[in-house]
Scaffold this motif. Structure first.
Motif, mmCIF file in Angstrom:
data_model
loop_
_atom_site.group_PDB
_atom_site.id
_atom_site.type_symbol
_atom_site.label_atom_id
_atom_site.label_comp_id
_atom_site.label_asym_id
_atom_site.label_seq_id
_atom_site.Cartn_x
_atom_site.Cartn_y
_atom_site.Cartn_z
ATOM 1 N N SER B 16 0.819 -1.208 0.000
ATOM 2 C CA SER B 16 0.000 0.000 0.000
ATOM 3 C C SER B 16 0.856 1.261 0.000
ATOM 4 O O SER B 16 0.455 2.274 -0.549
ATOM 5 C CB SER B 16 -0.956 0.004 1.181
ATOM 6 O OG SER B 16 -0.237 -0.157 2.377
ATOM 7 N N THR B 45 -6.579 -2.085 -7.273
ATOM 8 C CA THR B 45 -5.937 -0.806 -6.940
ATOM 9 C C THR B 45 -6.668 0.414 -7.486
ATOM 10 O O THR B 45 -6.118 1.498 -7.528
ATOM 11 C CB THR B 45 -4.472 -0.735 -7.445
ATOM 12 O OG1 THR B 45 -4.487 -0.680 -8.876
ATOM 13 C CG2 THR B 45 -3.659 -1.917 -6.999
ATOM 14 N N GLU B 49 -5.283 1.848 -3.665
ATOM 15 C CA GLU B 49 -4.869 0.943 -2.592
ATOM 16 C C GLU B 49 -3.382 0.602 -2.628
ATOM 17 O O GLU B 49 -2.862 0.062 -1.661
ATOM 18 C CB GLU B 49 -5.645 -0.380 -2.661
ATOM 19 C CG GLU B 49 -7.103 -0.283 -2.278
ATOM 20 C CD GLU B 49 -8.006 -0.064 -3.477
ATOM 21 O OE1 GLU B 49 -7.504 0.431 -4.512
ATOM 22 O OE2 GLU B 49 -9.200 -0.366 -3.386
ATOM 23 N N GLY B 50 -2.711 0.871 -3.744
ATOM 24 C CA GLY B 50 -1.357 0.350 -3.799
ATOM 25 C C GLY B 50 -0.385 1.098 -4.669
ATOM 26 O O GLY B 50 -0.767 1.917 -5.506
#
Lengths: 250, 96
Positions: B16, B45, B49-50
């Motif tokens: 993350s 994602t 999220e990442g």
């Protein structure tokens, strides 16, 4: 108001809006969950780009106009998108093939637009180029896998390519609006773009073991507001709610 | 839909942010590794999220068998002395 700049903004914006609307038809119908989400993401990227361009067009039109008014209260002949984006999705191969042909064009288009003399178009291009680069990669990867996949996927991809080819010529056509925009340093020279597009498309088609169709008679007219019968259906679905309930809110 | 049958399953790991390790977030279908990365980008994602993705073919993972839970894990349950719970911690140290 610069009529040519407005026209030019709408051409870019309508491509994004109509393709975004078309692709969102796949939502819930993708061949597999992962692709359903991927296409919906791409559809949303196009809608996002369309919003920026519609906002810009609305500002050019004047205080009475908004992005929603531009999207929902223009009729078929006022739309300026290239015909290829309004065609029916067809099967997965046809949707992917259209994406590949258009995304490749769009990638070079926005790359060139990064050096536009128009600050707003330049800013929009800076934001869009990240999305558009991904789209071009994604659909090229897919066309390679369909073409160089099974016998059935190869045949479907080749059929789609043959069917769509006649709709690609319009992307590179230039008229007085293009010439004016190029002379002001705002617009993109499509002659150069076509060369880049050809090289890229040939390269990917070779990897995909697909045969490039012969250049023959090309469809045209979308940029001037002459559309296929398909656009009416797209607009009917997209516009019926705001037209029936103009003040509707979430 | 026929392609579904010959698509592999991939396990997806997302980091993350810098300094954290990749965490398993789920699995997905993809025909090969490159497409698995693209699918993972789209599925896992899209809400930021990442910043890094790993994908591993599910079949490359060796998992412990539930049948072996007793011999593998039960012996640890009655060895409380393996947990450092018998030390007096000065208040100033705070929460450990």
């Amino acid at each position: 108001m610069d009529q040519n700049l407005l026209e030019y903004t709408l051409r870019i914006g309508d491509n994004a809006l109509i393709l975004g609307q078309r692709l969102s038809e796949w939502c819930g119908h993708g061949p597999i969950l992962e692709q359903d989400i991927a296409l919906s993401n791409i559809a949303l990227d196009h809608i996002g780009q369309a919003r920026m361009l519609m906002q810009y067009a609305a500002e050019q039109k004047g205080a009475d106009f908004t992005e929603d008014k531009m999207a929902f209260f223009r009729d078929i002949w006022e739309y300026r998108n290239a015909l290829i984006v309004e065609l029916e999705n067809g099967d997965w191969a046809k949707t992917i093939c259209r994406q590949f042909l258009f995304d490749t064009y769009n990638y070079y288009f926005y790359t060139a637009l990064l050096s536009s003399a128009d600050e707003r178009l330049k800013e929009i291009a800076q934001k869009a180029i990240k999305e558009v680069s991904y789209h071009a990669q994604w659909s090229a990867e897919w066309i390679i896998r369909l073409g160089d996949g099974t016998e059935e996927s190869h045949q479907k991809a080749q059929n789609a390519l043959n069917e769509l080819w006649e709709w690609t010529g319009e992307l590179f056509e230039m008229d007085a609006v293009d010439e004016d925009m190029i002379s002001k340093g705002i617009g993109v020279d499509l002659t150069q773009l076509k060369k880049d597009w050809n090289v890229k498309v040939d390269q990917i088609l070779e990897m995909a073991t697909l045969k490039r169709p012969e250049d023959a008679w090309m469809q045209s007219g979308g940029k001037q507001g002459e559309h296929t019968e398909y656009l009416g259906y797209v607009l009917a679905e997209m516009q019926h709610l705001p037209r029936m309930y103009p003040e509707a809110n979430w | 839909m026929s392609t579904k049958d010959n698509w592999k399953i991939w396990e997806v790991f997302i980091r993350s942010r810098n300094g954290l390790s990749h965490k398993h977030v789920g699995s997905l279908h993809a025909p090969d590794a490159d497409m698995a990365i693209k699918n993972a980008r789209d599925v896992y994602t899209r809400r930021s999220e990442g910043i890094s993705i790993w994908v591993v073919e599910s079949e490359a993972i060796t998992a412990s068998s539930p049948d072996e839970n007793e011999p593998l894990f039960a012996p640890a349950d009655d060895k409380v002395y393996r947990h450092p719970t018998f030390y007096d911690i000065p208040d100033e140290v705070g929460h450990m």
